[in-house]
Design a protein around this motif. Sequence first.
Motif, PDB file in Angstrom:
ATOM      1  N   ILE A 779      -5.045   0.965  -7.456  1.00  0.00           N
ATOM      2  CA  ILE A 779      -5.629   1.611  -6.271  1.00  0.00           C
ATOM      3  C   ILE A 779      -6.503   0.630  -5.508  1.00  0.00           C
ATOM      4  N   ASP A 780      -7.261  -0.159  -6.253  1.00  0.00           N
ATOM      5  CA  ASP A 780      -8.127  -1.136  -5.601  1.00  0.00           C
ATOM      6  C   ASP A 780      -7.306  -2.165  -4.828  1.00  0.00           C
ATOM      7  N   ASN A 781      -6.171  -2.593  -5.404  1.00  0.00           N
ATOM      8  CA  ASN A 781      -5.291  -3.537  -4.695  1.00  0.00           C
ATOM      9  C   ASN A 781      -4.683  -2.897  -3.458  1.00  0.00           C
ATOM     10  N   SER A 782      -4.309  -1.609  -3.577  1.00  0.00           N
ATOM     11  CA  SER A 782      -3.740  -0.911  -2.425  1.00  0.00           C
ATOM     12  C   SER A 782      -4.758  -0.794  -1.300  1.00  0.00           C
ATOM     13  N   LEU A 783      -5.995  -0.493  -1.665  1.00  0.00           N
ATOM     14  CA  LEU A 783      -7.044  -0.403  -0.634  1.00  0.00           C
ATOM     15  C   LEU A 783      -7.265  -1.758   0.032  1.00  0.00           C
ATOM     16  N   LYS A 784      -7.224  -2.799  -0.744  1.00  0.00           N
ATOM     17  CA  LYS A 784      -7.389  -4.134  -0.162  1.00  0.00           C
ATOM     18  C   LYS A 784      -6.233  -4.455   0.770  1.00  0.00           C
ATOM     19  N   ARG A 785      -4.975  -4.063   0.363  1.00  0.00           N
ATOM     20  CA  ARG A 785      -3.800  -4.302   1.214  1.00  0.00           C
ATOM     21  C   ARG A 785      -3.882  -3.495   2.498  1.00  0.00           C
ATOM     22  N   SER A 786      -4.374  -2.256   2.376  1.00  0.00           N
ATOM     23  CA  SER A 786      -4.537  -1.417   3.562  1.00  0.00           C
ATOM     24  C   SER A 786      -5.560  -2.012   4.526  1.00  0.00           C
ATOM     25  N   ASP A 787      -6.613  -2.547   3.998  1.00  0.00           N
ATOM     26  CA  ASP A 787      -7.616  -3.186   4.856  1.00  0.00           C
ATOM     27  C   ASP A 787      -7.051  -4.397   5.566  1.00  0.00           C
ATOM     28  N   GLU A 788      -6.206  -5.145   4.900  1.00  0.00           N
ATOM     29  CA  GLU A 788      -5.607  -6.320   5.524  1.00  0.00           C
ATOM     30  C   GLU A 788      -4.659  -5.903   6.651  1.00  0.00           C
ATOM     31  N   LEU A 789      -3.841  -4.867   6.416  1.00  0.00           N
ATOM     32  CA  LEU A 789      -2.924  -4.394   7.467  1.00  0.00           C
ATOM     33  C   LEU A 789      -3.693  -3.864   8.671  1.00  0.00           C
TER      34      LEU A 789
END
Length: 818
Positions: A779-789
């Motif tokens: 989940i933490d990686n997904s949130l980081k990916r979402s922030d990058e997008l």
Amino acid sequence: MYDSSTQAYLNKGNAYLIRSVRNVLLFYSKRRKYILRVCYCLIIYMIFNNGSKSKARPKSNPKTFPESRSRSLVEPVGGGQISQNAQEKVSPQESPSAKKYKPLIAGKAILKKLLYKFKNSSTVALFSQLNLRSPKTLHSFYQLALQVILLFFKAFLTLQIATLDGNLVSSLISRRFKKFFKFLLLWLVIGIPTSITDSLLEKSKKLLSQTIRVNLTTKMLDDYLPSNGNATLYQLLNSKSSAITDPNHRITSTVENFSNSFSILPSQLLTPILDILIAANHMAKSSENASEGALLLGLVANVSTLVLKFFTPNFSTMNNMRNTLENKFHEFHSNIIVNNEEIALAKGHSREIDLLDTSYFEFEKFERMTLRRMAVYNFAISFIFKYTLGAFGLMLCAVPTFTSVYFAGFKPSEELVSGLSSDFVANRSLLLKASDSLGKLIQSKKNIQNMTGYANELWEFEKELIDINESSQLENAINTRKDSHGNNHVNADSQPLLVGPNVSYGDEISFHEIPLVTPNGNVLVENLTFSIKPGDNLLIIGPNGCGKSSLFRILGGLWEVKDPGKLVVPYDKKDLFYLPQRSYFTYGTLREQIIYPDSYDDYRDKILRAKQENPSSPVHDDEYLIELLREVNLDYLLDYDSDLEEEDDIEKDLSRASTSSCVFMIPCLDRVEKWPDILSVGEQQRLAMIRLYYHCPKFAVLDECTSSISSDLERECYRIAIEDLKITVISVCHRTTLWEFHSKILKFKRPEGEGMATTLFTSFDPELRLQRHEELISIDNSLKRSDELTKRLQALKKMKNSRSGRRPALMYIEEDDD
């Protein structure tokens, strides 16, 4: 000129005065020897007592001598005691018997006070801690008695040598050459016992000093590092009330200085006194009135000591200041040696050299001041006692010669000249030695003050150790030695892991509402409650400074269990083993690093005992240690022949002989190195795990002890301890690969800002916890990916809006994830 009545009154007074003087002289002549001896002793005491300064007398303390200061020792008829002031008020009504015995009672009070001071002096208190019946202590008494006997024999030889000097001069003046060569031969003969006596005196001094040092060092080391496992050193250095900051200096240099000072004390005191008494006695025999001249010389010497007092420094204060400054310099230098790597990496050499220069400059400045004051003191000693009193003594020696020649009509016979020459040379030799001895007697006060200062430091140190150990023994005695169910402990010969009123024993480790409080009074956790039984491996997590290490200090007995907490632990100290992140390695062989804290003898006795009790069972011998080294990939430490320097064949044979003293000892484990220097942190941690395997306790505290080991080998180390050896662990670790070995978890939580931490103790499911941990990471990686997008989309919109009036170029966005 006067009338008849006045003249008669004056005649009567003169007759009374003459009669009184005659009676006094008659009394003196009958008791001349006793009076002179008492006067000599009084003069020697006054010279010694006035020879140097002492510390200012403290103010009277009514608690010090309650019998002599707060009330009188005289009891009235009714049985009650009255005060001194009240006793003085009723003195007119005292009975004659009370007045008669009043000086005697006062003398007893003074004697009692002196006896009290003697018993409570630091030197007596220090020696009272030694075992008087031990062979070492008796040996020191024998050496002291031998030194006193040798001093008396040396004084006798000194008198014979002085007499022989006079006979040599007398025979030379009278031209009796046969007697001269006879006395010369006697001079050579008497030199043999004199030289032997001097040699034995020096040897007895060194032996006495060595014996005292061995006794004191052994006693202090036993209290410093007691065999019962009490953390005396830790409590001494971490106690707020303790003033001991230099135990290493006191147990080495101070003990040595005290031993040397005490060993030369008999010689410094007894030799000058004997020289003075021998000189006075010999002068009394050679001349009728020479004893009174010697008494006059003593009075002059006493006046000289009063003058010398103005030039004499306080040796005790100077010695204490020297020890303080010297210890400060050693402490700074030791700190640099201990933290050499940190200082080198921080490039802090200039700062450290400033501290060393400052401390050394203070010490050097004090030494220069001491040398100046000692130069003045030594000049006064030399001039007053060697030359001033020497000249006065020569004058006394010359008086009998002048009077004899005068009564002979200035025409002495050859026999008279020979006798006068012999007496003059002998008296001169003895008086010069006596005047020099007076100076030595004064200087001995310096040694006594220094010895007193050393004794005060050692007794302060020893008293701290005694108080700590007695407190531990009292807690051990109060402890019921019962387990948590009220049953008596089965193994009465084992040493307890912890003692205290809030400690009980059982087969588990249980904390019940125990507050974690630092020695400074800071409360880390208000109440800590958890319990683990054998097989319940506990994982402890939490931020730094929340109380994890404090929990281990309580388990190790370094901190006491505060009220209202209750602690249940196994009774035997061998049932709990502690491994920190960086373990301690001592100087010694590779075998001794593994079996620490057991000694080589303990290790060998365990092997022999196990072989005798059950020969068929496996034994934890050298082969077992080598197998443990192989399991943690440290077996390459056994191949060290190429690393060692070449030895002689004789040394190799001696090495093989020493290692073959026991059939269970393998020489490859006898490698001696500076292990903290040659081993990396990971190698040290693996070697510490082998130490845990060897002792195989019921419980083990692992405080990040495998943080520098690879993940696979770390799991293997935990598997051996938990699954193979059945050790219950209480561990602090950060790698998730070790979660599978734990079934309980204790979590420390610190609130935002400053405040006490809270704890949560629950069961631990490693698989579920690991699954949630992986989900949390995903989940933490997904949130980081979402922030990058989101950031990329905003950047594209900004670029699009900036191209106003122009058709935007076709841009493609790569679809990485849906």
